[in-house]
Design an enzyme around this catalytic site. Sequence first.
Site, PDB file in Angstrom:
ATOM      1  N   ILE A  63      25.009  -0.417  44.527  1.00  0.00           N
ATOM      2  CA  ILE A  63      26.078  -1.398  44.404  1.00  0.00           C
ATOM      3  C   ILE A  63      26.709  -1.617  45.784  1.00  0.00           C
ATOM      4  O   ILE A  63      26.993  -2.749  46.176  1.00  0.00           O
ATOM      5  CB  ILE A  63      27.169  -0.897  43.422  1.00  0.00           C
ATOM      6  CG1 ILE A  63      26.556  -0.439  42.095  1.00  0.00           C
ATOM      7  CG2 ILE A  63      28.240  -1.961  43.217  1.00  0.00           C
ATOM      8  CD1 ILE A  63      25.896  -1.491  41.290  1.00  0.00           C
TER       9      ILE A  63
ATOM     10  N   LEU B 131      29.724  -0.290  47.145  1.00  0.00           N
ATOM     11  CA  LEU B 131      31.178  -0.408  47.269  1.00  0.00           C
ATOM     12  C   LEU B 131      31.709  -1.826  47.078  1.00  0.00           C
ATOM     13  O   LEU B 131      32.780  -2.169  47.602  1.00  0.00           O
ATOM     14  CB  LEU B 131      31.655   0.154  48.618  1.00  0.00           C
ATOM     15  CG  LEU B 131      31.267   1.596  48.942  1.00  0.00           C
ATOM     16  CD1 LEU B 131      31.863   2.012  50.274  1.00  0.00           C
ATOM     17  CD2 LEU B 131      31.704   2.550  47.850  1.00  0.00           C
TER      18      LEU B 131
ATOM     19  N   CYS C  57      29.330   8.240  49.663  1.00  0.00           N
ATOM     20  CA  CYS C  57      28.514   7.217  49.019  1.00  0.00           C
ATOM     21  C   CYS C  57      27.255   6.989  49.827  1.00  0.00           C
ATOM     22  O   CYS C  57      27.317   6.629  51.001  1.00  0.00           O
ATOM     23  CB  CYS C  57      29.294   5.916  48.896  1.00  0.00           C
ATOM     24  SG  CYS C  57      28.307   4.618  48.168  1.00  0.00           S
TER      25      CYS C  57
ATOM     26  N   LYS D 198      35.697  14.052  47.166  1.00  0.00           N
ATOM     27  CA  LYS D 198      34.454  13.971  46.392  1.00  0.00           C
ATOM     28  C   LYS D 198      33.275  14.337  47.282  1.00  0.00           C
ATOM     29  O   LYS D 198      33.089  13.763  48.348  1.00  0.00           O
ATOM     30  CB  LYS D 198      34.286  12.558  45.835  1.00  0.00           C
ATOM     31  CG  LYS D 198      33.102  12.436  44.897  1.00  0.00           C
ATOM     32  CD  LYS D 198      33.206  11.214  44.019  1.00  0.00           C
ATOM     33  CE  LYS D 198      32.016  11.069  43.107  1.00  0.00           C
ATOM     34  NZ  LYS D 198      32.107   9.866  42.277  1.00  0.00           N
TER      35      LYS D 198
ATOM     36  N   ILE E   3      29.329  16.117  41.542  1.00  0.00           N
ATOM     37  CA  ILE E   3      28.683  15.570  42.716  1.00  0.00           C
ATOM     38  C   ILE E   3      28.669  14.039  42.674  1.00  0.00           C
ATOM     39  O   ILE E   3      28.751  13.439  41.598  1.00  0.00           O
ATOM     40  CB  ILE E   3      27.212  16.060  42.842  1.00  0.00           C
ATOM     41  CG1 ILE E   3      26.421  15.719  41.589  1.00  0.00           C
ATOM     42  CG2 ILE E   3      27.177  17.526  43.128  1.00  0.00           C
ATOM     43  CD1 ILE E   3      24.936  16.027  41.653  1.00  0.00           C
ATOM     44  N   ASN E   4      28.543  13.452  43.831  1.00  0.00           N
ATOM     45  CA  ASN E   4      28.197  12.051  43.935  1.00  0.00           C
ATOM     46  C   ASN E   4      26.685  11.931  43.715  1.00  0.00           C
ATOM     47  O   ASN E   4      26.020  12.928  43.418  1.00  0.00           O
ATOM     48  CB  ASN E   4      28.591  11.523  45.325  1.00  0.00           C
ATOM     49  CG  ASN E   4      28.967  10.046  45.268  1.00  0.00           C
ATOM     50  OD1 ASN E   4      28.282   9.250  44.627  1.00  0.00           O
ATOM     51  ND2 ASN E   4      30.041   9.683  45.937  1.00  0.00           N
TER      52      ASN E   4
ATOM     53  N   GLY F 273      22.803  10.189  36.375  1.00  0.00           N
ATOM     54  CA  GLY F 273      22.291  10.328  35.014  1.00  0.00           C
ATOM     55  C   GLY F 273      21.745  11.714  34.739  1.00  0.00           C
ATOM     56  O   GLY F 273      21.743  12.589  35.623  1.00  0.00           O
TER      57      GLY F 273
ATOM     58  N   THR G 120      27.402   7.710  34.329  1.00  0.00           N
ATOM     59  CA  THR G 120      26.336   6.885  33.762  1.00  0.00           C
ATOM     60  C   THR G 120      26.363   6.857  32.233  1.00  0.00           C
ATOM     61  O   THR G 120      26.004   5.850  31.619  1.00  0.00           O
ATOM     62  CB  THR G 120      24.979   7.410  34.280  1.00  0.00           C
ATOM     63  OG1 THR G 120      25.003   7.367  35.718  1.00  0.00           O
ATOM     64  CG2 THR G 120      23.819   6.578  33.777  1.00  0.00           C
TER      65      THR G 120
HETATM   66  C1  LIG Z   1      26.814   2.070  39.255  1.00  0.00           C
HETATM   67  C2  LIG Z   1      27.516   3.212  39.928  1.00  0.00           C
HETATM   68  C3  LIG Z   1      28.511   2.971  40.852  1.00  0.00           C
HETATM   69  C4  LIG Z   1      29.167   4.023  41.477  1.00  0.00           C
HETATM   70  N1  LIG Z   1      30.185   3.756  42.353  1.00  0.00           N
HETATM   71  C5  LIG Z   1      30.896   4.786  42.894  1.00  0.00           C
HETATM   72  C6  LIG Z   1      32.026   4.561  43.719  1.00  0.00           C
HETATM   73  O1  LIG Z   1      32.423   3.434  43.942  1.00  0.00           O
HETATM   74  N2  LIG Z   1      32.686   5.642  44.244  1.00  0.00           N
HETATM   75  C7  LIG Z   1      32.280   6.925  43.984  1.00  0.00           C
HETATM   76  O2  LIG Z   1      32.888   7.877  44.465  1.00  0.00           O
HETATM   77  N3  LIG Z   1      31.216   7.170  43.188  1.00  0.00           N
HETATM   78  C8  LIG Z   1      30.519   6.135  42.641  1.00  0.00           C
HETATM   79  N4  LIG Z   1      29.448   6.399  41.810  1.00  0.00           N
HETATM   80  C9  LIG Z   1      29.050   7.798  41.568  1.00  0.00           C
HETATM   81  C10 LIG Z   1      29.629   8.325  40.256  1.00  0.00           C
HETATM   82  O3  LIG Z   1      31.022   8.327  40.289  1.00  0.00           O
HETATM   83  C11 LIG Z   1      29.109   9.735  39.981  1.00  0.00           C
HETATM   84  O4  LIG Z   1      29.480  10.582  41.058  1.00  0.00           O
HETATM   85  C12 LIG Z   1      27.600   9.797  39.822  1.00  0.00           C
HETATM   86  O5  LIG Z   1      27.146   8.666  39.131  1.00  0.00           O
HETATM   87  C13 LIG Z   1      27.126  11.057  39.105  1.00  0.00           C
HETATM   88  O6  LIG Z   1      27.616  11.123  37.804  1.00  0.00           O
HETATM   89  P1  LIG Z   1      26.773  10.625  36.499  1.00  0.00           P
HETATM   90  O7  LIG Z   1      25.419  11.253  36.608  1.00  0.00           O
HETATM   91  O8  LIG Z   1      27.570  11.091  35.342  1.00  0.00           O
HETATM   92  O9  LIG Z   1      26.705   9.137  36.589  1.00  0.00           O
HETATM   93  C14 LIG Z   1      28.796   5.339  41.186  1.00  0.00           C
HETATM   94  C15 LIG Z   1      27.788   5.580  40.251  1.00  0.00           C
HETATM   95  C16 LIG Z   1      27.142   4.547  39.623  1.00  0.00           C
HETATM   96  C17 LIG Z   1      26.065   4.853  38.626  1.00  0.00           C
END
Ligand SMILES: Cc1cc2nc3c(=O)[nH]c(=O)nc-3n(C[C@H](O)[C@H](O)[C@H](O)COP(=O)(O)O)c2cc1C
Lengths: 269, 269, 309, 309
Positions: free
Chosen positions: C73, C75, C132, C167, C193-194, C219, C268
Site C-alpha cells: 500500500i 502509507l 514499514c 512498532k 511484528i510489522n 496473515g 489481516t
Molecule cells: C494492507 C495492510 C496495510 C498495513 N498498513 C500499515 C500501516 O500503515 N502502519 C503499520 O504500522 N502497519 C501496517 N500494516 C501492518 C499491520 O499493522 C500488521 O503489523 C501486520 O499486518 C501483521 O499482522 P497480521 O498478520 O495480523 O496482519 C499493514 C498491514 C496490511 C495487511
Amino acid sequence: MHHLHATVIHNRPAARGYLSLRFSWPETSPVPKPGQFLTIRVSDSPVPLLRRPFAFSDTGDGWAEILYEKRGTATTLLGGLQQGDSLDLLGPLGNSFSPPREHRRPVLIGGGIGMGPVLYWSRILAAQGYRPLLIIGARDKGLIPDLDLPRGIDFLPATDDGSLGFHGTVVDCLVNYLENHPEAEHGNLELYSCGPNPMMRALHSWSRGQLPPAPLWVSMEQTMGCAVGACMGCVVKVHGEKPFARVCMEGPVFDSSLIDWEGVGHEYL
Amino acid sequence: MHHLHATVIHNRPAARGYLSLRFSWPETSPVPKPGQFLTIRVSDSPVPLLRRPFAFSDTGDGWAEILYEKRGTATTLLGGLQQGDSLDLLGPLGNSFSPPREHRRPVLIGGGIGMGPVLYWSRILAAQGYRPLLIIGARDKGLIPDLDLPRGIDFLPATDDGSLGFHGTVVDCLVNYLENHPEAEHGNLELYSCGPNPMMRALHSWSRGQLPPAPLWVSMEQTMGCAVGACMGCVVKVHGEKPFARVCMEGPVFDSSLIDWEGVGHEYL
Amino acid sequence: MSTFDPRVRIGSLTMTNPVGVASGTFGYGSEYEQLIDLSSLGALYTKAVTLEPRPGNNIPRIVETPAGMLNSIGLANVGSRGFTREKYPYLRDLPCSVIVNLAGSYIEDYCQTLEYLEEHAPLAGYEVNLSCPNVKCGGMALGTDPAQVAEVTRELRKRTKKPLIIKLSPNVTDITSIAKAAEEAGADAVSCINTLVGMLIDTKHKRPLLSTGTGGLSGPAILPVGLAAVYRVSQAVSIPVIGLGGIMEADHAIQYLLAGASAIQVGTANFVDPSATARILEGITDYARREGLASIQDFHQFLGRKAQL
Amino acid sequence: MSTFDPRVRIGSLTMTNPVGVASGTFGYGSEYEQLIDLSSLGALYTKAVTLEPRPGNNIPRIVETPAGMLNSIGLANVGSRGFTREKYPYLRDLPCSVIVNLAGSYIEDYCQTLEYLEEHAPLAGYEVNLSCPNVKCGGMALGTDPAQVAEVTRELRKRTKKPLIIKLSPNVTDITSIAKAAEEAGADAVSCINTLVGMLIDTKHKRPLLSTGTGGLSGPAILPVGLAAVYRVSQAVSIPVIGLGGIMEADHAIQYLLAGASAIQVGTANFVDPSATARILEGITDYARREGLASIQDFHQFLGRKAQL
Ligand SMILES: Cc1cc2nc3c(=O)[nH]c(=O)nc-3n(C[C@H](O)[C@H](O)[C@H](O)COP(=O)(O)O)c2cc1C
Ligand SMILES: Cc1cc2nc3c(=O)[nH]c(=O)nc-3n(C[C@H](O)[C@H](O)[C@H](O)COP(=O)(O)OP(=O)(O)OC[C@H]3O[C@@H](n4cnc5c(N)ncnc54)[C@H](O)[C@@H]3O)c2cc1C
Ligand SMILES: Cc1cc2nc3c(=O)[nH]c(=O)nc-3n(C[C@H](O)[C@H](O)[C@H](O)COP(=O)(O)OP(=O)(O)OC[C@H]3O[C@@H](n4cnc5c(N)ncnc54)[C@H](O)[C@@H]3O)c2cc1C
Ligand SMILES: Cc1cc2nc3c(=O)[nH]c(=O)nc-3n(C[C@H](O)[C@H](O)[C@H](O)COP(=O)(O)O)c2cc1C
Ligand code: FES
Ligand code: FES
C-alpha cells in the site's frame, strides 16, 4: 514402501468419534504387517501441510484399513471422504510386531486410537493358531467399536466408567485376569501394546515389577515430518548408546525397556 | 452492508466454465443494486485466505445470485458447493449503476465474468420501462450462457469466432448496430460496461472518438483486501486531484473518463 | 469459573481489553462501523499518518500468498492535516482507545507529525511505525538501527506524555536490541511484528505480482514468526509488549499472551472475518476463566516474561 | 517448442538440472531411494554434518504451522567420522551431484570438518550452513555477521577447490551484505534461504510446542520471504544463487529462477509429496520450452539479475 493412489472403499463410523477407512491396496505393493503404518496426504492444499500417519488396523484381499479418530484439521477432512474418492498414500512404513517367543501367550492391549494395530495383530495371531488375549480400554462403551472378531481371540473390554466389560484401567483388567487365571502366568506372556503414552508407561512399570518380567512391545507415536527416516523429526528418547530412535524407522514398535519413559513427556495422546 | 450466513439454493453450470450460484438473501438486508458486489469467504481454512469479490448477477424474492468463473483456488472450491450449504457473505458493497440521464438509451456491454452485473442491470432497466441494448462478448458460443431474458431487452451476442451472433468484438458489434440503426445516435446513448480491462479500454477509446461522446460507465476489478474501504488495496489510477480511487468504495462503477487507462496495466482479467 | 479482568495498561492509558485492530487493516474505524461494535475494541490503531498526504504505491498492491498476503500500500494516507480535518472528528468520539500510527521517512517527519497531532488531533496515544517495508526512503533503515530507534523515541518522548508505542520490524538480525533501545529511550510499550519482506512473481508475465517488487507479508503464515519475536522481546524488556502477526483465532491470541504480550492486535484477519475481534476477545475471556487467570499478567507466569514494572 | 538446456554450473561442478533436494529434508539419499529416481536430481544436499556426532534436540522436534512447519532437529547427525563410515560409501556411488552440508559452532569446526571430509569422504561440493537457528552456540551469530561469514568462507576456500556454497539465513537485517561478504571471500555460490525463526505455543499445556522454544519455519508459508531474499541477493552478487524456501510446485521454482536463482532446492515438499522434485523439473522444462528459454540464464533477463561472470 510405495507412494500410491488408492481408492476409498468405505469410510464409516466405528465408534463415537472413530471411523474406519477401507481403501484399495494393490497386489503389487507389499502386504502391510501389524504394527506398520502409512501416511496420507489428506488434501492438495498447503493446510494441512504434512502427511498424517495412521497404523493399519486390518487388511484383506486387495484392501487395507485404518481406524482413526477425528481430532483436528486433517482427520476432520478424512472424515469427509466417500467411496470412490482417491487417497494419496505412502506405505507400508516402519517395523512390525514380532511373534511371541517360546510359545508365550500373546496379550494385546490397546487404548484409544492405539486400538487399530493391536486389532490387526490379534487377527493375524489368531489366524496363526495363537490364542491372543485382547484388552481394549476406553473411557466408556461408546468408544469401543463393534468388533467382528474371529474365533480364538479372548476379548476383554475395559472402561473407566464400567459401562462395558471390566470397570477400570487396562492394567487393572490384566491384573484381574491373571488373578482369575492362575495358569496364565506372567512369565509365560508376551505383551503388545499401543495407546496413550501414560497407558503404555503404566503397563511398562507394572510389567517390570513382575517376576519374571514379560517382554512388552509398545507401538509409539510421534509427530512426523518425512516418515521415511530422513528428517530425524519423529524420535523418542531411548536408553542405549544413541539417545534417540526414530519412530518411523527403528519403530513404531519398540521393546518397552528401550524407551526412556521419563523422556516421553509430550502428552499429545 | 451486512456480514451474513446465507444458504445455497443452487450452484449450477451456466456456460462453459461458468456457474451460477443462487443463495438466500434475507429481507432484512439491503436489496443489492446492479453494479454492487459481495465478498465470500469460501472456506474456514487459511488457504485461500482472503474473501473473494463477486458482482450480483440477479436478485429475487429472498435470494440473490452471482455468475462466476472457475479460475483458481477459491472459485474451484465455490464450484463444489451444493444446495443447503452455508455461505459466509459480506455485502452489498460498493456503488451501483445510475439510470441513464435525459432519456438516453442504455447500452450494456459485458464480456467474460463481467456479464453478471450487466445482465442484472439489463433486467432492472427493462423492468423500469427502458429498452436496453445488451451486448455480450465471448470467444465462442459455448461461453455465452442461455439467458432467460425478459422482454424489452435487445440482446446481441458477439463472438470472436462467429459461432454465435455478431462475428467480432463488442465494439465492432456496437458500431455495426449503430450503422444499421441510424435512429440510435451515439449522442442519445448511455453506455455501461463490465468486462476485461482491454475491452473496456477499447470501448472508452472508441466512445471518446465519437461526437458527441456518450457517457460510459465501467465496472472495474481489482484484487481486494478488506472490500470495505479500509486497506487502500483495491485502488485504480484515476485522473483528478487524488491519483487513486478505491474500487470497493468509490467504485466498482466509474465514469470511464475518470479512469487513467494507461495506469490500469495489470492484465489479470 | 474465576473472574478475569481484561484491562491492559499501556503508559497512562487503560485499554478496556487486550484485543486491538492493527494499523492499516481497519482504516479509521468508520469503514467497519456497520460490521462490528467498535466499543468492544480494546484499541483501534489507525492507518499510518504522515506529515504530508501520500498517494501510496502503484497497483497492484495486494496479492495472496500461501496462508498470507503481501501488500505494498505504501502509507497511502491523507496526511496530518487531512487526518485532522477528515478523520479526527469521527475518531475523537469513538468509544474505544484510538492510537494514531505515525510514519515518515526521517526523524524530523515523525516529530512534526506528532507535534501537529498533539495540538490539533489529540487521541489516546501513538504507535510509531519505523518499520514499514513498503517505503523506500528512510523508513526501513530507521527501524533496523537501535541508535536511530532510540533517537526517534527520545525525540517523540520529549513531545508527548501520551502512550508511545514503538512498532518493531521482524526484518532484523536482533529484534531484542531494537526493543531495548526503544525501552531505554522512554517508550511505554513496543508492538511487534510489522510485516515481513516478501515477494511473489507472476510467471506468466514474468514480473513481480506487486508493482513495488517486494512487499509486506502478513496473515497466518507469519504467526510463528510473530510469536518468536514477542517471546524474545518479552524476555528482553519490561515495558509491555503488544503482539501481532497472523492472529486469526482466540488460540493464536492466547499464544501471544502466554509468550509475554500484554495486548494483541488483529490485522489481516479483519479482512477475512470482520467479527474476528469479538470472537477472539470471547475466546481469551473463556480461557482465562477456565484456567483461573485473573488478569493479563497471569498469562505471563508460564514462559518467563521479564517482570513488568 | 524450443530446446532447453537444464544444466547448471556451480564453480567447477555441472549439475544435470536445477532441481536439488534441501539439506535436512532428504537424509542421505537412501531414505528416498525406493520412492524416487535419484539420478533425476540435479543435486542432493545432505543433512548437516558436524565434526563430532550430535544427538540433536529434545522432543518434540516438529510441529505444523499455517502452511508451514517448525523444526528443531538441531543438527542431529552421526558426525564426520560416522558420515565417512556409514553414509559416504552409499553417497559416493549415487548418480547425482552430492553436496555435503557442513555445520558447526565455531569457524574451527567448519575447517576441521571440511578437511576431514576432503580427505576421507570427497563428494561433489560443500554447502555451508552458517545459519541454523536451532543451535544455541555460535551458529546463529556466525551467519549473521558479514565479517565472520567472510572469514569462514576464506578459511574454507583455502581448503578446497570444490564448489563452496554459503547458505544464508533470512533472519538478518540485510541479507545482501552477507551474500556479498561470501562472494568476496571466494564462495562459488550462495543458497538462500534457511528457515525463519518461529515458535508456536501449546495453550493447553502453556508451553512451547517445540522443546527448544523457538525453531525453524519452513514450507509454503515462507515462499514469499525466500523469493524476496533471492531477488535481492541476485541483484547484489554475480555468483550463482541457489533458491529455496517453500517450493511445492513448478510455478514456485520458476518464480525463484525468474527472481535470479540458478538452481533451486526442494525441502519440506519432499515430506508432503516425495515425487515433488520430478514434477517440478518437468514443469520447469515445459515452461522453458513454451517460453522459448534456452537455458537457466535466460530466466534472468526479465527481473534484472546482476550479470553472471
Ligand atoms: C494492507 C495492510 C496495510 C498495513 N498498513 C500499515 C500501516 O500503515 N502502519 C503499520 O504500522 N502497519 C501496517 N500494516 C501492518 C499491520 O499493522 C500488521 O503489523 C501486520 O499486518 C501483521 O499482522 P497480521 O498478520 O495480523 O496482519 C499493514 C498491514 C496490511 C495487511
Ligand atoms: C506411527 C503412528 C501411527 C498412528 N496411528 C493412528 C491411527 O491408527 N489412528 C489414529 O486416529 N491416529 C493415529 N496416529 C495419530 C495421527 O497421526 C494423528 O491423530 C493425526 O496426525 C492428527 O491430525 P489432525 O490434523 O487431525 O490433528 P492436528 O490438528 O494436527 O493435531 C491433533 C493432535 O494430533 C497430534 N498430531 C498432529 N500431527 C501429528 C503427526 N504428524 N504425527 C503424530 N501426531 C500428530 C498433535 O500433536 C495434536 O495433539 C498415529 C500416529 C503415528 C505417529
Ligand atoms: C468488484 C469485483 C467484482 C467481481 N465480480 C466477479 C463476478 O461476478 N464473477 C466472477 O467470476 N469473478 C468476479 N470477480 C473476480 C473474482 O473476484 C476472482 O475471479 C476471484 O477472486 C478469483 O479467485 P480464485 O481463488 O478462484 O483465483 P486466484 O487463484 O486467486 O486467481 C485467479 C485470478 O483472479 C485474480 N484475483 C484473485 N483474487 C482476486 C480478488 N480478491 N479480486 C479480484 N481479482 C482477484 C488474480 O489476479 C488471478 O489472475 C470480481 C472481482 C471484483 C473486484
Ligand atoms: C526437518 C528439517 C531439517 C533441516 N536441517 C537442515 C540442515 O541440517 N542444514 C541446513 O542447512 N538446513 C536444514 N534445513 C533447512 C532446509 O534445508 C531449508 O533451508 C528450509 O527448510 C527452507 O526450505 P523449504 O521451505 O523448502 O523446506 C532443515 C529443514 C527442515 C524442515
Ligand atoms: S518422520 Fe522423518 S525421520 Fe521419522
Ligand atoms: S479492498 Fe480494502 S480499500 Fe478496497
